[in-house]
Design an enzyme around this catalytic site. Structure first.
Site, PDB file in Angstrom:
ATOM      1  N   ASP A  81       0.985  -1.286  -0.087  1.00  0.00           N
ATOM      2  CA  ASP A  81       0.023  -0.152   0.014  1.00  0.00           C
ATOM      3  C   ASP A  81       0.975   1.322  -0.056  1.00  0.00           C
ATOM      4  OD1 ASP A  81      -2.320   1.463   0.445  1.00  0.00           O
ATOM      5  OD2 ASP A  81      -2.406   1.155   2.544  1.00  0.00           O
ATOM      6  N   ASP A 103       2.311   5.077  -5.348  1.00  0.00           N
ATOM      7  CA  ASP A 103       1.624   6.395  -4.993  1.00  0.00           C
ATOM      8  C   ASP A 103       2.627   7.604  -5.425  1.00  0.00           C
ATOM      9  OD1 ASP A 103       0.335   8.441  -4.067  1.00  0.00           O
ATOM     10  OD2 ASP A 103       0.064   7.911  -1.957  1.00  0.00           O
ATOM     11  N   GLY A 204      -8.611   5.878   2.989  1.00  0.00           N
ATOM     12  CA  GLY A 204      -8.898   6.766   4.182  1.00  0.00           C
ATOM     13  C   GLY A 204     -10.403   6.493   4.534  1.00  0.00           C
ATOM     14  N   ASN A 225     -10.137   1.126   1.783  1.00  0.00           N
ATOM     15  CA  ASN A 225      -9.201   1.017   2.769  1.00  0.00           C
ATOM     16  C   ASN A 225      -9.408   1.464   4.172  1.00  0.00           C
ATOM     17  OD1 ASN A 225      -7.941   0.475   0.199  1.00  0.00           O
ATOM     18  ND2 ASN A 225      -6.093   1.805   0.558  1.00  0.00           N
ATOM     19  N   ILE A 226      -9.143   0.384   4.937  1.00  0.00           N
ATOM     20  CA  ILE A 226      -9.354   0.577   6.519  1.00  0.00           C
ATOM     21  C   ILE A 226      -8.003   0.379   7.198  1.00  0.00           C
ATOM     22  CG2 ILE A 226     -10.769   0.057   8.347  1.00  0.00           C
ATOM     23  CD1 ILE A 226     -12.631   1.167   6.671  1.00  0.00           C
ATOM     24  N   THR A 228      -7.006   3.154  10.367  1.00  0.00           N
ATOM     25  CA  THR A 228      -6.901   3.627  11.552  1.00  0.00           C
ATOM     26  C   THR A 228      -7.925   3.178  12.671  1.00  0.00           C
ATOM     27  OG1 THR A 228      -6.264   5.795  10.584  1.00  0.00           O
ATOM     28  CG2 THR A 228      -7.172   6.025  12.999  1.00  0.00           C
TER      29      THR A 228
HETATM   30  P1  13P Z   1      -7.638   5.083   7.351  1.00  0.00           P
HETATM   31  O1  13P Z   1      -6.608   5.084   8.116  1.00  0.00           O
HETATM   32  O2  13P Z   1      -8.085   6.508   7.266  1.00  0.00           O
HETATM   33  O3  13P Z   1      -8.590   4.050   7.455  1.00  0.00           O
HETATM   34  O4  13P Z   1      -7.095   4.986   5.908  1.00  0.00           O
HETATM   35  C1  13P Z   1      -6.489   3.820   5.447  1.00  0.00           C
HETATM   36  C2  13P Z   1      -5.887   3.917   4.097  1.00  0.00           C
HETATM   37  O5  13P Z   1      -5.963   4.395   3.191  1.00  0.00           O
HETATM   38  C3  13P Z   1      -4.559   2.845   3.738  1.00  0.00           C
HETATM   39  O6  13P Z   1      -4.038   3.030   2.542  1.00  0.00           O
HETATM   40 ZN    ZN Z   2      -4.466   5.218   1.798  1.00  0.00          ZN
END
Ligand code: 13P
Ligand code: ZN
Length: 278
Positions: A81, A103, A204, A225-226, A228
């Site tokens: 990632d 990225d 995010g 994508n998760i 946090t």
């Molecule tokens: P969050 O930490 O906001 O869930 O974002 C995760 C992310 O985009 C990983 O690439």
């Molecule tokens: Zn991300």
């Protein structure tokens, strides 16, 4: 077993649902995420990002991913990632990640296109799929018109780079939101979905609001994508009273697994067509 994400994201696009992408940062988190996928008998996308380096480096993360991913009872995509270094991404492609993100979204459009095209060609020769991003998803940024992904640029970028999936900016940001649940630009998502052939993905995802996330999954986002929220669930679980470290570790794993299962429901992932009955 380890798989490519290609057929997964195409199925999600055709059938209006999304796969969860879960970042992992230690053996507890990866085991919890695989346990969630196995309990629902659905594939999972597991990801290591450069930002996890202080906790776990890429080689150790890859080894963990290969070990737990190969023995999982469900398909597992091993994803690198937010690769900002081309050398690191190419190393990941040659060493066993089945999917990578290059990225270069903080670079100019032309530079991002050039870098992404190079990585996509390199990856495709080796059977690996590539995600890229245009329109930057920042950290705690409040999105406005200037940060949303532009439709013409997205079409142009997808055609010129040959990339397999595209991360778009429609109002989410990485980490927790200081100003509550974000307002997402669903109109822009519709336009992007109608114009861009390849699957769209959303970064995010944490704390972006379950209704928002169900709607984006229905409307064209194929992977959310998760990170946090999972890290916070694990951290909160350490605050209980435990008789041993083992008890605490198990409580952390349980908290991560429950949240991961919740996100599968939110994204409608049970519309996945190719489930194999164990
Ligand atoms: P969050 O930490 O906001 O869930 O974002 C995760 C992310 O985009 C990983 O690439
Ligand atoms: Zn991300």
């Amino acid at each position: 077993m380890l798989v490519s994400s290609n057929y997964l994201l195409k199925d999600a696009k055709a059938n209006h649902y999304a796969f969860p992408h879960f970042n992992y940062w230690d053996s507890n988190s990866i085991r919890a995420e695989i346990a969630a996928a196995e309990s629902l008998n659905l594939p999972v996308i597991l990801a290591w990002a450069e930002k996890h380096s202080p906790e776990i480096g890429v080689e150790d993360a890859l080894a963990l991913g290969k070990y737990f991913g190969s023995k999982a009872k469900v398909p597992v995509v091993l994803h690198l990632d937010h690769g900002t270094s081309v050398d690191l991404v190419k190393w990941g492609i040659e060493n066993g990640f089945t999917s990578v993100m290059i990225d270069a979204s903080d670079k100019s459009f032309e530079k991002n296109t050039e870098i992404t095209k190079d990585v996509a060609e390199f990856a495709h020769k080796r059977g690996v799929v590539v995600e890229a991003e245009i329109g930057h998803v920042g950290t705690n940024s409040s999105a406005d018109d200037s940060t949303y992904t532009e439709v013409d640029a997205a079409v142009n970028f997808a055609q010129r780079t040959g990339v397999d999936s595209l991360a778009v900016s429609i109002g989410t940001s990485h980490g927790v939101y200081k100003q509550g649940t974000p307002k997402l630009n669903f109109d822009r998502l519709q336009e992007l979905r109608n114009a861009v052939d390849i699957p769209l993905v959303l970064h995010g995802g944490s704390s972006s609001g379950d209704d928002n996330l169900s709607k984006v999954a229905e409307d064209g986002i194929t992977k959310v994508n998760i990170y946090t929220d999972l890290a916070n669930a694990s951290l909160n679980a350490t605050k209980g009273e435990y008789g041993s470290e083992t008890e605490m570790a198990l409580a952390q794993r349980k908290a991560i697994q429950e949240l991961a299962e919740h996100y599968y429901q939110v994204f409608g992932t049970d519309k996945y067509q190719y489930r194999v009955q164990n």
